[in-house]
Design a protein around this motif. Sequence first.
Motif, PDB file in Angstrom:
ATOM      1  N   GLY A 298      35.078  20.458  -6.269  1.00  0.00           N
ATOM      2  CA  GLY A 298      36.309  19.957  -5.701  1.00  0.00           C
ATOM      3  C   GLY A 298      37.500  20.325  -6.547  1.00  0.00           C
ATOM      4  N   GLY A 299      38.689  20.052  -5.993  1.00  0.00           N
ATOM      5  CA  GLY A 299      39.918  20.299  -6.718  1.00  0.00           C
ATOM      6  C   GLY A 299      40.808  21.280  -5.998  1.00  0.00           C
ATOM      7  N   THR A 300      41.861  21.737  -6.700  1.00  0.00           N
ATOM      8  CA  THR A 300      42.896  22.537  -6.080  1.00  0.00           C
ATOM      9  C   THR A 300      43.212  23.781  -6.900  1.00  0.00           C
ATOM     10  N   VAL A 301      43.571  24.834  -6.173  1.00  0.00           N
ATOM     11  CA  VAL A 301      44.147  26.041  -6.748  1.00  0.00           C
ATOM     12  C   VAL A 301      45.464  26.268  -6.028  1.00  0.00           C
ATOM     13  N   ASN A 302      46.564  26.336  -6.787  1.00  0.00           N
ATOM     14  CA  ASN A 302      47.888  26.537  -6.210  1.00  0.00           C
ATOM     15  C   ASN A 302      48.548  27.748  -6.847  1.00  0.00           C
ATOM     16  N   GLY A 303      48.759  28.795  -6.043  1.00  0.00           N
ATOM     17  CA  GLY A 303      49.412  29.990  -6.537  1.00  0.00           C
ATOM     18  C   GLY A 303      48.576  30.714  -7.565  1.00  0.00           C
ATOM     19  N   GLY A 304      49.206  31.701  -8.201  1.00  0.00           N
ATOM     20  CA  GLY A 304      48.496  32.462  -9.222  1.00  0.00           C
ATOM     21  C   GLY A 304      47.575  33.507  -8.630  1.00  0.00           C
ATOM     22  N   GLY A 329      48.545  29.306  -1.583  1.00  0.00           N
ATOM     23  CA  GLY A 329      49.444  30.172  -2.324  1.00  0.00           C
ATOM     24  C   GLY A 329      48.768  31.339  -2.995  1.00  0.00           C
ATOM     25  N   THR A 330      47.486  31.528  -2.743  1.00  0.00           N
ATOM     26  CA  THR A 330      46.758  32.685  -3.247  1.00  0.00           C
ATOM     27  C   THR A 330      45.546  32.921  -2.357  1.00  0.00           C
ATOM     28  N   GLY A 349      45.466  29.311   1.750  1.00  0.00           N
ATOM     29  CA  GLY A 349      45.182  30.622   1.165  1.00  0.00           C
ATOM     30  C   GLY A 349      44.381  31.509   2.094  1.00  0.00           C
ATOM     31  N   SER A 350      44.697  32.805   2.097  1.00  0.00           N
ATOM     32  CA  SER A 350      43.955  33.750   2.932  1.00  0.00           C
ATOM     33  C   SER A 350      42.529  33.917   2.390  1.00  0.00           C
ATOM     34  N   ARG A 351      41.630  34.321   3.294  1.00  0.00           N
ATOM     35  CA  ARG A 351      40.213  34.380   2.927  1.00  0.00           C
ATOM     36  C   ARG A 351      39.592  35.693   3.382  1.00  0.00           C
TER      37      ARG A 351
END
Length: 355
Positions: A298-304, A329-330, A349-351
């Motif tokens: 779990g959790g988040t990835v924002n940008g980068g 954002g990524t 985010g695109s996949r």
Amino acid sequence: MAKFSLLATALALVSTVQAQCGAGTPHARVTGGGNSFQAVKGSSTVYQGSDYRAAIQAALDSISSGQRVSVMASGSIGANTISISSGKIFEGCGTINVGNKAGRGAIESLNTADVQIPYLTMTGNPYFGLRFWGTRNLSLGKINMNLSGGLGIRFDRDNAGSTNVKMDVITVTGAGSHAVETWNIDGLSINQVIARNVGESGLLLQATRNAWVGLVDGNNVATGTGYATFRMANNNGQLANGNYNTNVYIDKVVSRGGGRGIFCVSRSGGVVIQSVDLANNGNNSILIENCYNVSIRGGTVNGGGEVRLSARSEFPNNKDIWITLSVSGTSVRESPCGDNTNWTLSGSGSRNICP
């Protein structure tokens, strides 16, 4: 190995740490400043002079297993090494400034048992700030390193492994290399690694198994490199029988800026990461490359940089990967397709992942 509980581990670590650095009646003390230092054991003076390192070593050499040295004075040891032998408790209550002695630690404990460093404040540019190998039942407490280069804590690759290593809160700022780098540990528990403005990894685990880490927190770590706030490499998590049954548990990884957030590479795995909070990493937010039995729950990835599963041809492909994340954002990309990859994704985010 059963998962360590945060509370039980924290209590075990706290039990080895004095309530306050230098509290009570240490068996030996180092006091003074400037060009005058004194090491006293009980009522006996074991060193008097201008050499800060010599005063510390004399105090350590004067005590027996189970006894404690408290270094109350601040000073510089230069490009030299302090050695701690088995059973001794070393408290660095003052600030110990260190230099660079090639291939060596400013403070070392090698092939020892039951050493404790409950407190330490270090500055300078060491080759290794703390260096260990062949330790048993090593306990590190609140370690603060405000460095201008070098590597914070290192467990050697080419010497005997260590067992039952405990760390409380390790804070490293300004290291040119890694904040904490392990090799060949069986049984590791760490409450927190906090890395700020570190050149390579915040926490790098290699050939280490049966491990628990509460938090890895990196800000501006590994900028412009292939390293990461949290990195596993070189068969990390591979058990003695060769399998990758889960034996490495990471409660949370936080990463801001810098290079990669999380990187698993070179036949590592056997890991559960409960939660991530990654933002604006300058390289891959997450890169999993030739790893086995990896779960991010779990959790988040924002940008980068992108979240990526990849593989090199010289090692077997990724296998048994479970990723549950919100990614915005990524992008998320899996190439080549792994063996038994399981995605549960949310966010914008695109996949580009395998069916």
